[in-house]
Design an enzyme around this catalytic site. Structure first.
Site, mmCIF file in Angstrom:
data_model
loop_
_atom_site.group_PDB
_atom_site.id
_atom_site.type_symbol
_atom_site.label_atom_id
_atom_site.label_comp_id
_atom_site.label_asym_id
_atom_site.label_seq_id
_atom_site.Cartn_x
_atom_site.Cartn_y
_atom_site.Cartn_z
ATOM 1 N N CYS A 1 0.726 -1.198 -0.191
ATOM 2 C CA CYS A 1 0.145 -0.003 0.033
ATOM 3 C C CYS A 1 0.907 1.257 -0.067
ATOM 4 C CB CYS A 1 -0.925 -0.102 1.316
ATOM 5 S SG CYS A 1 -2.016 -1.361 1.052
ATOM 6 N N GLY A 2 2.152 1.072 0.265
ATOM 7 C CA GLY A 2 3.030 2.407 0.142
ATOM 8 C C GLY A 2 3.858 2.317 -0.932
#
Lengths: 165, 179
Positions: free
Chosen positions: A46-47
């Site tokens: 997600c990052g």
């Protein structure tokens, strides 16, 4: 040694994008290029900087730029990573000699054995027009790249108008 | 230390907002319904809202990382399709609480559970009518320095702290006191 600064010619390189294909920087002469050095494949989803850039790719292309990701991972690792994250732009393998291209650009972190998270925007003539080194562990996002490309676009527009007048 | 990025698209009419318009603190989230970190953050956000009450307004914008989350885009569209029927927040909460139950069948089941006009919901989900709005949310996030999900902004400044109740609450309380 710091990252190469704007105004310098971007050092040419030839690196593997897959086990049997190479990509050379000079092939992109006449196009804008974004070089995104990153420490390693397989950062948390997600990052993940490379996944974010895949989503922003249409904007990069609209601003006439091609994107090249570069890390010290091997070509087989890149293939698996690109498949998993559905990345369609080249991931280049600065693998042998390890980090040689990153060293040319001043962004090799020898104590980590990886490249720094660092970004270079090159113009059509292969000149570095913007560069940025992110603090370790921080995904720099894409806003800086887009601003740099828009600035190139404005300069190109001004030159075109100057020629026409 | 470099200054923290700021929100480039101000909160306005286009946004999904819960809480009073004149609240001294605005907490804005760029999120992805399929992102496990966003799902984990949802209860913390709800608790911050409960504790801070009408001193806080909360805004949600879409940031679906569609290449790694295959259902994220459809889930964002489902929230917009629910919004068209006045049910953005019930759908938003349900999607985050669904623990990844986000297949097309699941989305329809969520619409049924919320009592929506399912025929219209399915038709809108299949159409592309919400794609531009979702992309606008996404790009506004990119331009504001969003680099992963969830990313929060407190009164327009990117929040770089850890995503847990104590830290988020402290940031919101601090902003309220500064307001």
């Amino acid at each position: 040694m710091g990252a190469l600064q704007p105004g310098l010619n971007a050092p040419d390189f030839t690196l593997h994008s897959t086990p049997d294909q190479t990509v050379s920087l000079h092939e992109f002469r006449g196009q804008r290029v974004i070089l995104a050095f990153y420490p390693a494949d397989w950062s948390p989803v997600c990052g993940d900087q490379m996944s974010l850039y895949q989503m922003v790719l249409p904007e990069f292309r609209r601003l006439k730029a091609e994107l090249l990701g570069i890390s010290v991972d091997g070509a087989w690792c890149h293939v698996a990573f690109a498949l998993d994250r559905k990345l369609t732009y080249p991931l280049l393998s600065d693998f042998e000699p390890k980090g040689a291209v990153a060293r040319d650009y001043g962004v090799y972190l020898s104590h980590y054995g990886t490249t720094a998270r660092s970004l270079f925007v090159l113009d059509e003539a292969g000149v570095i027009r913007w560069s940025y080194v992110s603090p370790v562990g921080v995904n720099p996002g894409a806003d800086g790249i887009l601003e740099a490309l828009e600035s190139l676009e404005r300069d190109a527009g001004r030159h075109a108008r100057a020629r026409a007048s | 230390m470099t200054s923290r990025p700021r929100l480039v698209l101000p909160v306005g009419e286009r946004d999904h907002i819960r809480g009073p318009a004149d609240a001294p603190v605005t907490l804005l989230e760029y999120g992805d319904f399929e992102c496990p970190f966003c799902q984990a953050a949802h209860p913390a956000v709800e608790e911050v809202r409960r504790r801070v009450g009408d001193q806080l307004r909360f805004v949600y914008r879409h940031f679906p990382l569609a290449n790694v989350h295959p259902h994220a885009e459809a889930a964002a569209k489902a929230a917009e399709a629910a919004s068209a029927q006045g049910s953005f927040w019930p759908m938003h909460d349900r999607l985050f609480e669904a623990q990844g139950a986000l297949t097309d069948e699941d989305l329809v089941a969520h619409a049924v559970a919320l009592g929506l006009d399912v025929e219209r919901f399915v038709r809108e989900l299949a159409s592309g009518i919400y794609a531009a709005r979702i992309r606008e949310d996404f790009m506004s996030g990119v331009r504001s320095g969003v680099n992963g999900t969830p990313t929060f902004y407190v009164n327009g400044v990117r929040y770089d702290g850890s995503i847990d109740l104590g830290s988020l609450l402290a940031a919101v309380v601090e902003a309220r006191e500064a307001a």
